[in-house]
Write a protein that holds these residues in place. Structure first.
Motif, short mmCIF file in Angstrom:
data_model
loop_
_atom_site.label_atom_id
_atom_site.label_comp_id
_atom_site.label_asym_id
_atom_site.label_seq_id
_atom_site.Cartn_x
_atom_site.Cartn_y
_atom_site.Cartn_z
N MET A 1 -6.53 -12.06 7.43
CA MET A 1 -6.93 -10.84 6.71
C MET A 1 -8.28 -10.35 7.21
SD MET A 1 -5.76 -8.71 4.61
CE MET A 1 -6.52 -7.16 4.27
N GLN A 2 -9.26 -11.26 7.23
CA GLN A 2 -10.59 -10.89 7.70
C GLN A 2 -10.51 -10.33 9.13
OE1 GLN A 2 -13.11 -10.56 5.87
NE2 GLN A 2 -14.42 -9.86 7.53
N GLN A 3 -9.64 -10.99 9.90
CA GLN A 3 -9.46 -10.56 11.29
C GLN A 3 -8.95 -9.12 11.35
OE1 GLN A 3 -6.82 -13.19 13.32
NE2 GLN A 3 -7.54 -12.58 15.32
N LEU A 4 -8.01 -8.84 10.46
CA LEU A 4 -7.41 -7.50 10.42
C LEU A 4 -8.47 -6.47 10.02
CD1 LEU A 4 -4.77 -5.89 10.74
CD2 LEU A 4 -4.34 -6.26 8.32
N VAL A 5 -9.29 -6.83 9.02
CA VAL A 5 -10.34 -5.92 8.57
C VAL A 5 -11.28 -5.60 9.72
CG1 VAL A 5 -12.35 -5.67 7.05
CG2 VAL A 5 -10.24 -6.66 6.16
N GLU A 6 -11.69 -6.64 10.45
CA GLU A 6 -12.60 -6.43 11.58
C GLU A 6 -11.96 -5.56 12.65
OE1 GLU A 6 -13.86 -10.29 12.86
OE2 GLU A 6 -14.87 -10.65 10.95
N GLN A 7 -10.66 -5.81 12.85
CA GLN A 7 -9.92 -5.07 13.87
C GLN A 7 -9.88 -3.57 13.51
OE1 GLN A 7 -5.93 -6.46 14.13
NE2 GLN A 7 -5.65 -5.81 16.23
N ILE A 8 -9.62 -3.29 12.23
CA ILE A 8 -9.51 -1.90 11.80
C ILE A 8 -10.87 -1.21 11.91
CG2 ILE A 8 -8.96 -0.37 9.88
CD1 ILE A 8 -7.01 -2.64 8.95
N GLU A 9 -11.93 -1.92 11.55
CA GLU A 9 -13.26 -1.32 11.63
C GLU A 9 -13.61 -0.95 13.06
OE1 GLU A 9 -15.67 -4.21 9.68
OE2 GLU A 9 -15.28 -3.36 7.68
N LYS A 10 -13.01 -1.67 14.00
CA LYS A 10 -13.31 -1.42 15.42
C LYS A 10 -12.55 -0.22 15.99
CE LYS A 10 -12.52 -4.93 17.97
NZ LYS A 10 -12.25 -6.34 17.93
N ILE A 11 -11.47 0.21 15.30
CA ILE A 11 -10.65 1.27 15.89
C ILE A 11 -11.40 2.60 15.89
CG2 ILE A 11 -8.48 2.58 15.70
CD1 ILE A 11 -7.27 0.19 14.22
N ASP A 12 -11.47 3.20 17.07
CA ASP A 12 -12.08 4.52 17.18
C ASP A 12 -10.96 5.54 17.40
OD1 ASP A 12 -13.34 6.85 17.78
OD2 ASP A 12 -14.56 6.05 19.42
N PHE A 13 -10.56 6.21 16.30
CA PHE A 13 -9.40 7.11 16.35
C PHE A 13 -9.65 8.33 17.24
CE2 PHE A 13 -9.17 4.96 12.16
CZ PHE A 13 -7.97 4.30 12.33
N GLN A 14 -10.91 8.55 17.60
CA GLN A 14 -11.21 9.71 18.44
C GLN A 14 -11.50 9.35 19.90
OE1 GLN A 14 -10.80 12.95 18.21
NE2 GLN A 14 -9.84 12.60 16.23
N SER A 15 -11.41 8.05 20.22
CA SER A 15 -11.66 7.67 21.62
C SER A 15 -10.56 8.23 22.51
CB SER A 15 -11.71 6.14 21.75
OG SER A 15 -10.41 5.61 21.64
N ALA A 16 -10.90 8.45 23.78
CA ALA A 16 -9.93 9.00 24.72
C ALA A 16 -8.74 8.05 24.87
CB ALA A 16 -10.60 9.23 26.08
N GLU A 17 -9.02 6.76 24.85
CA GLU A 17 -7.95 5.77 25.02
C GLU A 17 -6.97 5.82 23.84
OE1 GLU A 17 -9.06 1.67 24.69
OE2 GLU A 17 -7.46 0.99 26.04
N TYR A 18 -7.52 5.89 22.63
CA TYR A 18 -6.67 5.95 21.44
C TYR A 18 -5.81 7.22 21.47
CZ TYR A 18 -5.11 5.29 16.62
OH TYR A 18 -4.32 5.10 15.51
N LYS A 19 -6.45 8.35 21.75
CA LYS A 19 -5.73 9.62 21.73
C LYS A 19 -4.65 9.69 22.80
CE LYS A 19 -8.05 13.45 20.73
NZ LYS A 19 -9.15 14.45 20.65
N ASP A 20 -4.93 9.09 23.94
CA ASP A 20 -3.94 9.07 25.02
C ASP A 20 -2.70 8.26 24.58
OD1 ASP A 20 -2.92 9.30 27.78
OD2 ASP A 20 -3.35 7.14 27.85
N ALA A 21 -2.92 7.08 24.04
CA ALA A 21 -1.79 6.26 23.57
C ALA A 21 -1.07 6.97 22.42
CB ALA A 21 -2.30 4.89 23.12
N TYR A 22 -1.85 7.60 21.55
CA TYR A 22 -1.26 8.27 20.38
C TYR A 22 -0.39 9.45 20.80
CZ TYR A 22 -1.05 9.10 15.35
OH TYR A 22 -0.62 9.20 14.05
N SER A 23 -0.73 10.08 21.94
CA SER A 23 0.07 11.24 22.38
C SER A 23 1.51 10.82 22.69
CB SER A 23 -0.57 11.92 23.60
OG SER A 23 -0.41 11.10 24.75
N ARG A 24 1.70 9.58 23.10
CA ARG A 24 3.07 9.09 23.37
C ARG A 24 3.71 8.51 22.11
NH1 ARG A 24 0.22 8.41 27.94
NH2 ARG A 24 -0.64 6.42 27.22
N ILE A 25 2.98 7.70 21.39
CA ILE A 25 3.57 7.08 20.18
C ILE A 25 3.90 8.14 19.13
CG2 ILE A 25 3.12 5.47 18.28
CD1 ILE A 25 2.53 3.53 20.27
#
Ligand code: PL3
Ligand code: FE2
Ligand code: FE2
Length: 232
Positions: A1-25
């Protein structure tokens, strides 16, 4: 659980990498909902006794599609719909062929079991790592997907003996396509903090449960639900 919380805090929904992957998913999900919408309309023609119910399901699918389009817009992402069409082409082709031949059992296996289980697995894994807007939408959608899965289960259970052989065949033809689809989406899913192993596990649980509800034995389920997995 703690791991998941840390993981979510790290997600940058506006990063180029995230947006590129999101364009396909995001496109895959939009296209999947569109395919589902069309497939339930086709099923309504094949199953006149359940016509009203199936038209109702097809309308839910267009609402799901609209919801996910909004998720993409919210992140300022343009969905790569051409990629998504190709992604779905195997199942699309097989559904079309089965529908033309009047193979209702195959159509139900592809849409109400395989595609719905794939969607439920993906949405369940996505919800805890989604941005707030998409999480609310996806939570609403996944609840309805269970009712779509249930439609297929109930019909196939009621017609189990005469459907069994066609179900086995349709499973053999279509399940390997699901594993290939999972492979194609795995890298992008990981960027969204969704692990391939978790997707496979959740899919197997949903699909196995569905097969059990329809009437297959545990032995059959083991054989059917892992078919083609070894090649992934
Ligand atoms: C049926 O109602 C909907 C069909 C949609 C199929 C979606 C499959 C999704 C696989 C992609 C894995 C990542 C999901 C991310 C969720 C937004
Ligand atoms: Fe849906
Ligand atoms: Fe659905």
């Amino acid at each position: 659980m703690q791991q998941l919380v840390e993981q979510i805090e790290k997600i940058d929904f506006q990063s180029a990498e995230y947006k590129d992957a999101y364009s396909r998913i995001n496109a895959i999900v939009i296209e999947g909902e569109q395919e589902a919408h069309e497939n339930y309309i086709t099923l309504a023609d094949l199953l006149p006794d359940s016509k009203d119910k199936l038209i109702q399901l097809s309308k839910m699918e267009s609402r799901h599609k609209k919801g996910f389009e909004a998720c993409g817009r919210n992140l300022k992402v343009t969905p790569d719909l051409e990629f998504a069409k190709k992604f779905f082409s195997g199942l699309h082709q097989n559904f079309q062929t089965a529908a033309k031949e009047g193979k209702v059992v195959t159509c139900l296996l592809i849409q109400s079991l395989i595609i719905e289980c794939f969607a439920i697995a993906a949405y369940n894994i996505y919800i805890p790592v989604a941005d707030e807007f998409a999480r609310k939408i996806t939570e609403g959608v996944v609840k309805e997907e269970y009712s779509h899965l249930n439609f297929g289960e109930v019909w196939l259970k009621a017609n189990f003996e005469e459907s069994k052989k066609e179900l086995e065949e349709a499973n053999r033809q279509n399940l390997p396509i699901v594993w290939q689809m999972l492979n194609k989406v795995a890298d992008d899913a990981r960027v969204l903090a969704m692990e391939k192993e978790a997707l496979v596990e959740d899919f197997m649980i949903q699909y196995g449960e569905a097969l059990s509800n329809i009437g297959f034995t545990t032995r059959d389920i083991m054989r059917l639900s892992a078919y083609g997995l070894a090649t992934v």
